[in-house]
Scaffold this active site. Structure first.
Site, mmCIF file in Angstrom:
data_model
loop_
_atom_site.group_PDB
_atom_site.id
_atom_site.type_symbol
_atom_site.label_atom_id
_atom_site.label_comp_id
_atom_site.label_asym_id
_atom_site.label_seq_id
_atom_site.Cartn_x
_atom_site.Cartn_y
_atom_site.Cartn_z
ATOM 1 N N SER A 1 -10.103 -5.966 10.274
ATOM 2 C CA SER A 1 -11.370 -5.304 9.350
ATOM 3 C C SER A 1 -12.427 -5.952 9.045
ATOM 4 O O SER A 1 -12.084 -6.813 7.788
ATOM 5 C CB SER A 1 -11.518 -3.674 8.857
ATOM 6 O OG SER A 1 -12.402 -3.208 8.520
ATOM 7 N N ARG B 1 0.461 -1.136 0.115
ATOM 8 C CA ARG B 1 -0.089 -0.072 0.480
ATOM 9 C C ARG B 1 1.371 1.463 -0.376
ATOM 10 O O ARG B 1 1.980 1.268 0.385
ATOM 11 C CB ARG B 1 -0.793 -0.169 1.199
ATOM 12 C CG ARG B 1 -2.428 -0.936 1.129
ATOM 13 C CD ARG B 1 -2.847 -0.653 2.024
ATOM 14 N NE ARG B 1 -3.863 -1.965 2.139
ATOM 15 C CZ ARG B 1 -4.644 -2.316 3.282
ATOM 16 N NH1 ARG B 1 -4.706 -1.624 4.131
ATOM 17 N NH2 ARG B 1 -5.661 -3.051 3.156
ATOM 18 N N ARG C 1 0.934 -6.310 12.771
ATOM 19 C CA ARG C 1 0.437 -5.655 13.571
ATOM 20 C C ARG C 1 0.651 -6.760 14.786
ATOM 21 O O ARG C 1 0.272 -6.421 16.102
ATOM 22 C CB ARG C 1 -0.869 -5.186 13.399
ATOM 23 C CG ARG C 1 -0.586 -3.420 12.145
ATOM 24 C CD ARG C 1 -1.711 -2.646 12.612
ATOM 25 N NE ARG C 1 -1.623 -1.482 11.253
ATOM 26 C CZ ARG C 1 -2.424 -0.793 11.793
ATOM 27 N NH1 ARG C 1 -3.195 -0.117 12.405
ATOM 28 N NH2 ARG C 1 -1.669 0.328 11.652
ATOM 29 N N GLU D 1 -6.212 -1.055 15.653
ATOM 30 C CA GLU D 1 -6.788 -2.130 14.829
ATOM 31 C C GLU D 1 -6.031 -2.881 14.492
ATOM 32 O O GLU D 1 -4.456 -2.989 13.957
ATOM 33 C CB GLU D 1 -7.565 -0.745 13.623
ATOM 34 C CG GLU D 1 -7.720 -2.099 12.512
ATOM 35 C CD GLU D 1 -8.529 -1.547 11.027
ATOM 36 O OE1 GLU D 1 -8.402 -2.632 10.099
ATOM 37 O OE2 GLU D 1 -8.168 -0.348 10.818
ATOM 38 N N ARG E 1 2.233 1.127 10.344
ATOM 39 C CA ARG E 1 2.333 1.602 9.171
ATOM 40 C C ARG E 1 2.901 1.761 7.986
ATOM 41 O O ARG E 1 3.848 2.341 8.130
ATOM 42 C CB ARG E 1 1.311 2.471 8.500
ATOM 43 C CG ARG E 1 0.832 3.108 7.749
ATOM 44 C CD ARG E 1 -0.054 4.381 7.955
ATOM 45 N NE ARG E 1 -0.824 4.370 9.192
ATOM 46 C CZ ARG E 1 -2.443 4.354 9.230
ATOM 47 N NH1 ARG E 1 -2.356 3.744 8.058
ATOM 48 N NH2 ARG E 1 -2.987 4.616 10.155
#
Length: 430
Positions: free
Chosen positions: A352, A262, A391, A349, A277
């Site tokens: 999701s 990403r 994560r 988070e 991230r």
């Protein structure tokens, strides 16, 4: 993609749902374009019929020896042929314009999705585990003594730039163990089918799951047109792209462990420290393809699968329902699972899980044939992280850290580490 017939049948309800998402109302512009498109199609069909009639009369005039009538009709056929081509081009252009407009409009939220503007309006629906009480100030993952030998950001920056990391030794092995544990659990206990898929995909695959055309800047494209997947949702969901399956094929439940990529275009300056991230990361992704009647129950099932991974690792978490203003583009309802990170003293988070209804299926033309008899209908699609591996590594390291810089590791990982139970302060598994 939205169903134009549903918009025609009840534009007020469609607008009301979009307004809940902070978009619209848009039915007026959509229906005006749809009306113009249908008028152009009708005009093209009428001109085609006139051309066909004139073509038949040409032969009769020729056979009857009426040369003047023959020439007049032949000229009329040529005129109608050009008219038909122009009208068909107009209809195709309007159809492409309508498709592009609908492709940029987000999915409609389910009625039970809480209304709100942003993450502050999300609603917690579950909390599991009690955050550990430390007798020292807990550190973030990249500051723990036992972690620093195996987590190298400087070398990664030399190799690739910011937001990359080189993992080595015990830390690299721990990440691999986590991914293997997740896959084994989902396959052996949750009944998912393991898949191994490409990380390079064609543009229409990105379109099928909604990453394109609106969010192209969030992903990476190669010079020859391939796209690097931001998640295995793209490949796993597109397995049914363009396919008509029998109803007994459903449900289809997949899981894959892949690299993901990403650009993080919209997160400049956010979460730059550590490996929270990254531009390149690992994820274990779950995707379900279901009958429309079963997708809502499947959403809860997938959420439980992701939560179960955290529970077996002993990591405290909370689950929230995203409000209308915080949901992703293609979702009808989303559950975010947030793991406790003591180094940040907050929940972050880690998964999701979204139900998309027929939104992606319409873009992909993915349908099923009902048992017995009945008109083919669109399948429903769902996706969710099960979990984000990096994560999860962060959470394991931060929650298991000790005052001397070592890390106690969850018992479920011990078999994957050949019986080793901790990461020493020197960065060695023991």
């Amino acid at each position: 993609m939205h169903d134009i017939r549903a918009i025609r049948d009840n534009p007020e309800a469609w607008d009301a749902a979009l307004v809940r998402r902070g978009v619209g109302p848009l039915s007026s512009s959509v229906l005006d374009l749809d009306k113009a498109r249908r008028a152009a199609i009708t005009a093209a069909e009428e001109a085609q019929a006139e051309q066909n009639r004139a073509s038949k009369e040409v032969g009769k005039a020729k056979a009857g020896g009426n040369e003047a009538e023959f020439e007049r009709l032949r000229a009329l056929v040529a005129e109608k042929k050009a008219e038909v081509a122009a009208m068909q081009d107009k209809a195709k252009g309007l159809d492409a314009e309508l498709t592009a407009l609908l492709a940029g409009i987000p999915n409609l939220p389910l009625d039970d999705v809480p209304e709100g503007a942003d993450e502050n309006d999300n609603v917690e629906i579950k909390r599991w585990g009690t955050p550990r009480t430390f007798d020292f100030a807990p550190k973030e993952h990249y500051e723990i003594a036992g972690v620093t030998p195996g987590m190298d950001f400087e070398t990664a920056a030399k190799l690739s730039g910011a937001r990359f990391v080189v993992l080595s030794g015990a830390v690299a092995r721990l990440q691999r163990a986590l991914a293997q544990f997740m896959i084994d659990t989902h396959v052996e206990e949750n009944g998912l089918t393991e898949a191994w898929t490409p990380v390079l995909v064609r543009e229409d695959m990105m379109y099928g799951t909604g990453q394109l055309p609106k969010f192209g800047e969030d992903s990476y494209q190669t010079t020859n047109g391939w796209w690097l997947v931001p998640t295995a949702e793209v490949t796993l969901t597109n397995i049914v792209n363009g396919v008509l399956v029998d109803e007994n094929y459903l449900p289809r439940r997949y899981v894959a462990h892949t690299q993901c990529f990403r650009s993080e275009a919209g997160s400049a300056g956010k979460d730059t420290a550590g490996m929270l991230r990254q531009h390149q990361f690992e994820k274990v992704e779950m995707v379900s393809i279901t009958h429309p009647d079963h997708s809502r129950a499947e959403h809860d099932r997938m959420t439980a699968c992701a939560e179960g991974i955290l529970e077996r690792l002993g990591l405290p978490y909370r689950t929230v329902v995203l409000c209308t203003g915080d949901m992703g583009f293609g979702a009808r309802r989303t559950h975010d699972i947030e793991v406790w990170l003591p180094g940040q003293n907050t929940y972050r988070e880690i998964s999701s899980v979204s139900v998309c209804g027929d939104f992606q299926a319409r873009r992909m033309n993915a349908r099923f044939r009902p048992a017995g008899s009945g008109k083919p209908d669109f399948v429903h699609t769902l996706n969710g992280s099960g979990l984000a591996v990096g994560r999860c590594l962060i959470a394991v390291l931060e929650n298991g850290q000790q005052a001397d810089g070592s890390v106690d590791l969850p018992a479920v990982l011990h078999p994957y580490l050949r019986g080793r139970t901790r990461l020493t302060a020197e960065g060695v598994l023991a």
